[in-house]
Design an enzyme around this catalytic site. Structure first.
Site, PDB file in Angstrom:
ATOM      1  N   ASP A   1      -5.393  -7.199 -32.787  1.00  0.00           N
ATOM      2  CA  ASP A   1      -4.258  -7.782 -32.091  1.00  0.00           C
ATOM      3  C   ASP A   1      -4.552  -9.267 -31.912  1.00  0.00           C
ATOM      4  O   ASP A   1      -5.353  -9.653 -31.060  1.00  0.00           O
ATOM      5  CB  ASP A   1      -4.061  -7.083 -30.745  1.00  0.00           C
ATOM      6  CG  ASP A   1      -2.898  -7.671 -29.943  1.00  0.00           C
ATOM      7  OD1 ASP A   1      -2.389  -8.740 -30.329  1.00  0.00           O
ATOM      8  OD2 ASP A   1      -2.514  -7.063 -28.926  1.00  0.00           O
TER       9      ASP A   1
ATOM     10  N   LYS B   1       4.058 -14.172 -30.514  1.00  0.00           N
ATOM     11  CA  LYS B   1       3.986 -15.412 -29.728  1.00  0.00           C
ATOM     12  C   LYS B   1       4.264 -16.668 -30.565  1.00  0.00           C
ATOM     13  O   LYS B   1       5.416 -16.969 -30.818  1.00  0.00           O
ATOM     14  CB  LYS B   1       2.662 -15.467 -28.977  1.00  0.00           C
ATOM     15  CG  LYS B   1       2.625 -14.360 -27.902  1.00  0.00           C
ATOM     16  CD  LYS B   1       1.621 -14.553 -26.805  1.00  0.00           C
ATOM     17  CE  LYS B   1       1.929 -13.594 -25.648  1.00  0.00           C
ATOM     18  NZ  LYS B   1       0.861 -12.661 -25.334  1.00  0.00           N
TER      19      LYS B   1
ATOM     20  N   PHE C   1      -5.479  -6.019 -23.497  1.00  0.00           N
ATOM     21  CA  PHE C   1      -4.057  -6.255 -23.210  1.00  0.00           C
ATOM     22  C   PHE C   1      -3.303  -6.232 -24.529  1.00  0.00           C
ATOM     23  O   PHE C   1      -3.534  -7.061 -25.402  1.00  0.00           O
ATOM     24  CB  PHE C   1      -3.805  -7.596 -22.504  1.00  0.00           C
ATOM     25  CG  PHE C   1      -2.352  -7.759 -22.171  1.00  0.00           C
ATOM     26  CD1 PHE C   1      -1.815  -7.173 -21.031  1.00  0.00           C
ATOM     27  CD2 PHE C   1      -1.490  -8.437 -23.028  1.00  0.00           C
ATOM     28  CE1 PHE C   1      -0.459  -7.273 -20.748  1.00  0.00           C
ATOM     29  CE2 PHE C   1      -0.135  -8.543 -22.748  1.00  0.00           C
ATOM     30  CZ  PHE C   1       0.386  -7.960 -21.601  1.00  0.00           C
TER      31      PHE C   1
HETATM   32  C1  LIG Z   1       1.207 -11.270 -25.124  1.00  0.00           C
HETATM   33  C2  LIG Z   1       0.412 -10.245 -25.825  1.00  0.00           C
HETATM   34  C3  LIG Z   1       0.994  -9.049 -26.261  1.00  0.00           C
HETATM   35  C4  LIG Z   1       2.412  -8.657 -25.945  1.00  0.00           C
HETATM   36  O1  LIG Z   1       3.356  -9.554 -26.434  1.00  0.00           O
HETATM   37  P1  LIG Z   1       4.850  -9.543 -25.840  1.00  0.00           P
HETATM   38  O2  LIG Z   1       5.589 -10.500 -26.728  1.00  0.00           O
HETATM   39  O3  LIG Z   1       4.757 -10.010 -24.417  1.00  0.00           O
HETATM   40  O4  LIG Z   1       5.348  -8.150 -25.934  1.00  0.00           O
HETATM   41  C5  LIG Z   1       0.199  -8.171 -26.968  1.00  0.00           C
HETATM   42  N1  LIG Z   1      -1.079  -8.454 -27.235  1.00  0.00           N
HETATM   43  C6  LIG Z   1      -1.673  -9.594 -26.834  1.00  0.00           C
HETATM   44  C7  LIG Z   1      -3.108  -9.854 -27.180  1.00  0.00           C
HETATM   45  C8  LIG Z   1      -0.946 -10.527 -26.085  1.00  0.00           C
HETATM   46  O5  LIG Z   1      -1.543 -11.637 -25.645  1.00  0.00           O
END
Ligand SMILES: *Cc1c(COP(=O)(O)O)cnc(C)c1O
Length: 407
Positions: A230, A259, A145
């Protein structure tokens, strides 16, 4: 129906009427929050075991973050990158010192940080590695994700994220997660980068085999491929280290953060990388109107300071072990597995017992808010500021909920 209940029903109905149905929220209307606690519009109190997918690692309304927010907001908020500000440098300097990387691109949302990473990796592949133009390939993991842009959902393995949204961008290849040999076998001369989450959050808090990241690091060095992690959800203390990759003692070439970087009050993200990667960006080839605005930079710096000065990373490690031990000790027949790291645990519910969604709805009635991921996993990821006693209270309510559902 009493008057208060009618207000809740109205709020839900109104949101349902006017907001696109791209989420399926629990039937609760949050009106206020502080620390690890939230209150609904009828004054009922809930413990937040979700932390807005880790955006609220510092807890709701952290006083220092709020002070920065108000002070900076009354000075200057947004000027675009057409001008310098006195806030951006200190924020990114701190971020680079923490990550051991050389420079950063400030963005807003997580998906934008990932898009920035993809651009950087492709351009590095073409300009530095010498991959023929428009042939750079990025290897990603099954179950990933990375956000919701069309490019990113194009390499998702979740049908619901993709259905109807194509055509998708080429240049990505998916490899099973946690399988280092499969990853190495997929590397070809056009591979510019490997992009993975150190722990897959949305996939259900999936922890790869010990040594996976070290093996990825070694193969990236061997094949001149960038390792991009990520850590938008796993970073900034969530797993009991500043960054999840530190559990394996490695350093990535590029790192996506977001985040919690926004201190729980606004979207702040960044792509942080080593010098030759960050230098792929030159005036005009990438940008963001709001990225790196002084309000975001001030809040981001305070978020990093709070994490450090309040010892929240250590707290996550310590309370995380406690949470894991206690959840494992429940040994409830409904629980198939408990996995995670730090204050980030997924509990796999036996589908023969109940859907994870039904458990979350029942938990809500017991004063604990969480969210299922996929059909079978409940995520427990409280703000890192949570009191030990409150954490114990939540786990007691969870046990009680499972027993009540069995009865
Ligand atoms: C939440 C998330 C994203 C995307 O972040 P947004 O601020 O919702 O665009 C990307 N990678 C990971 C691992 C995430 O948990």
């Amino acid at each position: 129906m009493d008057m208060h209940a009618a207000i809740t029903t109205d709020a839900i109905a109104m949101q349902d009427r006017w907001c696109a149905h791209n989420y399926k929220p629990l039937p609760v209307v949050i009106a206020r929050a502080e620390g690890a606690w939230m209150w609904d519009d009828q004054g009922r109190r809930y413990l937040d075991m979700m932390s807005a997918y880790s955006a609220v690692n510092l807890g709701h309304g952290h006083p220092r973050v709020l002070r920065t927010l108000i002070e900076q907001a009354s000075r200057v908020c947004v000027v675009s990158r057409a001008f310098h500000t006195d806030r951006l440098g200190p924020f990114l300097a701190r971020l680079c010192a923490l990550t051991g990387l050389d420079g950063a691109v400030p963005m807003n949302t997580g998906a934008e940080a990932v898009e920035t990473a993809i651009k950087a990796a492709r351009r590095w592949g073409h300009k530095v590695k010498g991959i023929p133009a428009n042939h750079a390939q990025i290897l990603v993991a099954e179950g990933n994700f990375h956000g919701r842009t069309t490019t990113i959902v194009g390499f998702s393995s979740e049908p619901a994220y993709r259905d109807g949204f194509g055509p998708f961008a080429p240049g990505f290849r998916t490899v099973p997660y946690g399988d280092a040999a499969a990853m190495e076998a997929a590397i070809c001369p056009n591979t510019a980068a490997i992009l993975v989450e150190p722990i897959q959050g949305e996939a259900g808090i999936v922890v790869p085999p010990e040594g996976y990241l070290r093996l990825l690091r070694e193969m990236c060095d061997r094949h001149n491929v960038l390792l991009i992690l990520d850590e938008i959800q796993s970073g900034l203390g969530r797993t009991g280290k500043w960054f999840a990759h530190q559990h394996e003692g490695i350093r990535p070439d590029g790192l996506c953060l977001g985040k919690a970087l926004g201190g729980g009050v606004m979207p702040v993200s960044a792509f942080v990388a080593r010098r030759d990667v960050i230098d792929m960006f030159v005036p005009g080839n990438h940008g963001s109107t709001f990225g790196g605005n002084p309000l975001a930079a001030a809040v981001g710096l305070t978020a990093l300071e709070v994490l450090e000065e309040e010892g929240l990373v250590e707290r996550s490690a310590e309370l995380g072990l406690h949470m894991m031990d206690r959840l494992a000790a429940l040994a409830h027949p409904a629980i198939r597995a408990v996995r995670g790291r730090g204050l980030w645990v997924g509990v796999e519910i036996d589908p023969g017992f109940a859907r994870a969604r039904a458990v979350c709805e029942a938990l809500m009635a017991h004063g604990v808010l969480s969210k299922e991921t996929h059909e079978t996993v409940i995520r427990f990821a409280p703000p890192l500021v949570i009191d030990r006693a409150d954490l114990d209270w939540a786990i007691d309510r969870f046990a009680e909920t499972l027993d009540a559902m069995r009865a």
